[in-house]
Design a protein around this motif. Structure first.
Motif, mmCIF file in Angstrom:
data_model
loop_
_atom_site.group_PDB
_atom_site.id
_atom_site.type_symbol
_atom_site.label_atom_id
_atom_site.label_comp_id
_atom_site.label_asym_id
_atom_site.label_seq_id
_atom_site.Cartn_x
_atom_site.Cartn_y
_atom_site.Cartn_z
ATOM 1 N N VAL A 54 49.669 54.703 34.530
ATOM 2 C CA VAL A 54 49.789 53.249 34.609
ATOM 3 C C VAL A 54 50.390 52.734 33.307
ATOM 4 O O VAL A 54 49.859 52.993 32.222
ATOM 5 C CB VAL A 54 48.414 52.586 34.855
ATOM 6 N N LEU A 55 51.504 52.024 33.419
ATOM 7 C CA LEU A 55 52.202 51.510 32.236
ATOM 8 C C LEU A 55 51.808 50.064 31.974
ATOM 9 O O LEU A 55 51.663 49.263 32.910
ATOM 10 C CB LEU A 55 53.711 51.620 32.431
ATOM 11 N N GLY A 56 51.667 49.739 30.699
ATOM 12 C CA GLY A 56 51.249 48.396 30.327
ATOM 13 C C GLY A 56 52.201 47.319 30.798
ATOM 14 O O GLY A 56 51.778 46.201 31.124
ATOM 15 N N ASP A 57 53.499 47.631 30.834
ATOM 16 C CA ASP A 57 54.478 46.636 31.275
ATOM 17 C C ASP A 57 54.289 46.244 32.732
ATOM 18 O O ASP A 57 54.803 45.217 33.176
ATOM 19 C CB ASP A 57 55.900 47.173 31.074
ATOM 20 N N TRP A 58 53.571 47.057 33.497
ATOM 21 C CA TRP A 58 53.336 46.749 34.909
ATOM 22 C C TRP A 58 52.185 45.769 35.123
ATOM 23 O O TRP A 58 52.078 45.167 36.195
ATOM 24 C CB TRP A 58 53.010 48.025 35.683
ATOM 25 N N LEU A 59 51.298 45.643 34.156
ATOM 26 C CA LEU A 59 50.078 44.852 34.341
ATOM 27 C C LEU A 59 50.377 43.359 34.300
ATOM 28 O O LEU A 59 50.971 42.869 33.338
ATOM 29 C CB LEU A 59 49.056 45.204 33.261
ATOM 30 N N LYS A 60 49.947 42.656 35.313
ATOM 31 C CA LYS A 60 50.190 41.220 35.346
ATOM 32 C C LYS A 60 49.157 40.490 34.491
ATOM 33 O O LYS A 60 48.070 41.026 34.206
ATOM 34 C CB LYS A 60 50.136 40.704 36.782
ATOM 35 N N PRO A 61 49.453 39.265 34.043
ATOM 36 C CA PRO A 61 48.453 38.488 33.307
ATOM 37 C C PRO A 61 47.168 38.362 34.120
ATOM 38 O O PRO A 61 47.202 38.079 35.320
ATOM 39 C CB PRO A 61 49.131 37.124 33.122
ATOM 40 N N GLY A 62 46.034 38.600 33.477
ATOM 41 C CA GLY A 62 44.749 38.497 34.154
ATOM 42 C C GLY A 62 44.271 39.773 34.803
ATOM 43 O O GLY A 62 43.161 39.818 35.358
ATOM 44 N N ALA A 63 45.072 40.835 34.743
ATOM 45 C CA ALA A 63 44.685 42.097 35.382
ATOM 46 C C ALA A 63 43.549 42.766 34.605
ATOM 47 O O ALA A 63 43.385 42.574 33.395
ATOM 48 C CB ALA A 63 45.879 43.036 35.470
ATOM 49 N N HIS A 64 42.794 43.566 35.330
ATOM 50 C CA HIS A 64 41.742 44.387 34.725
ATOM 51 C C HIS A 64 42.049 45.847 35.028
ATOM 52 O O HIS A 64 42.231 46.230 36.187
ATOM 53 C CB HIS A 64 40.371 44.021 35.290
#
Length: 319
Positions: free
Chosen positions: A204-214
């Motif tokens: 899992v890449l950080g650039d994929w995480l949307k704002p508010g994701a856990h």
């Protein structure tokens, strides 16, 4: 002494009770020495790992879990993790119960993730992505769904066939689930991403995480493993089950620390601090939170005591 096998553990445990018991144990505290961690060679394949995990609540219960982790067991059609839990009186030392360790571990591991999610994921979280297709995948789905209004579950694995089988197991628990092949697309829209793999490279890449994701990281239990990349760590507010365990064993944190990207002080709180209200957990709706667990003997003790007490109550319902 009583023997409590896997079917009995399954029958006796429930997510709300177990999440609550583990939260209470973190808040109350217990004696939990560092676990013994011993690699053992297996000819022709990756080494296995022997874990010895003791914990006790003075005057109440004492327990130790004996666990083996054999990564190549998947090729044999066997679970990677096997174990036994020995529960004793902390007053007399007498053995009270021998409990199936694999089932207990799966339940308490997923329950710890759910406990963290109660503090860290957005309360309205509906979209869950499970990364990994092993025995924990269905447990994690059910545990997260017990604390958040999960409506959509997607499962990704390196094997599409195994991902489909994992989705089937989740549906058998009464939850909506589907297998997917595009992990990036799924993660980009997910409210919660839960990983339980033995990966040695980021999935899992950080650039994929949307704002508010856990981001819930359950696998990668030694310094050479990791499930997230450096961007995921540096973009997130970081939380752990125990600081000592994470700083000794969690490759997802140890590797960026060694690279100088973060320091140990980047860990905002552990589960004890969250359960005691010493840290508020999620502070903003757009905050990205990351929870890294490596497993704690405290969690095993809480789960074992709950199983034992429910077993005894079922034997003597009028007591």
């Amino acid at each position: 002494m009583i023997v409590i096998d896997a079917p009995a553990v399954e029958r006796l445990l429930s997510w709300p009770a177990l999440v609550g018991a583990i939260g209470d144990m973190f808040a109350a505290g217990c004696v939990a020495p560092a676990r013994h961690h011993h690699p053992f060679d297996i000819p022709g394949e990756d080494a296995g790992t022997l874990l010895l995990m003791p914990a006790w609540a003075p005057g109440a219960f004492l327990g130790v879990k004996i666990v083996t982790v054999v990564p190549a067991n998947g090729t044999r059609g066997l679970p990677a993790i096997a174990g036994t839990y020995l529960l004793s009186s902390a007053g007399t030392g007498e053995t009270r119960a021998v409990i199936d360790g694999a089932s207990l571990t799966a339940w308490r591991t997923a329950a710890a993730s759910a406990l963290a999610s109660k503090h860290l994921s957005r309360p309205e979280s509906e979209d869950l992505v499970i990364v990994g297709t092993g025995a924990l995948s269905a447990r994690l789905a059910a545990a997260h769904a017990s604390v958040r209004p999960i409506r959509r579950i997607r499962v990704w694995g390196r094997s599409a066939e195994k991902a489909a089988a994992a989705a089937d197991r989740i549906r058998a628990d009464g939850l909506e689930a589907e297998a997917i092949t595009d992990l990036e697309a799924a993660v980009r829209s997910a409210d919660i991403v839960s990983c339980a793999t033995l990966s040695r490279a980021p999935l899992v890449l950080g650039d994929w995480l949307k704002p508010g994701a856990h981001l819930d990281l359950v696998g990668a239990f030694n310094p050479g493993m990791r499930e997230s990349d450096d961007a995921a760590v540096t973009r997130s507010s970081l939380f752990v089950d125990t600081r000592e365990g994470a700083l000794h064993e969690a490759g997802d944190l140890i590797q960026p620390i060694r690279a100088g990207l973060i320091g140990p002080e980047a860990i905002a709180a552990d589960l004890r601090e969250l359960c005691l209200g010493l840290h508020p957990g999620r502070r903003r709706a757009d905050e990205i939170t990351l929870f890294k667990s490596v497993g704690a003997s405290l969690e095993d003790l809480a789960a074992a005591v709950l199983v034992y007490e429910r077993f005894k109550a079922a034997e003597n319902p009028s007591a």
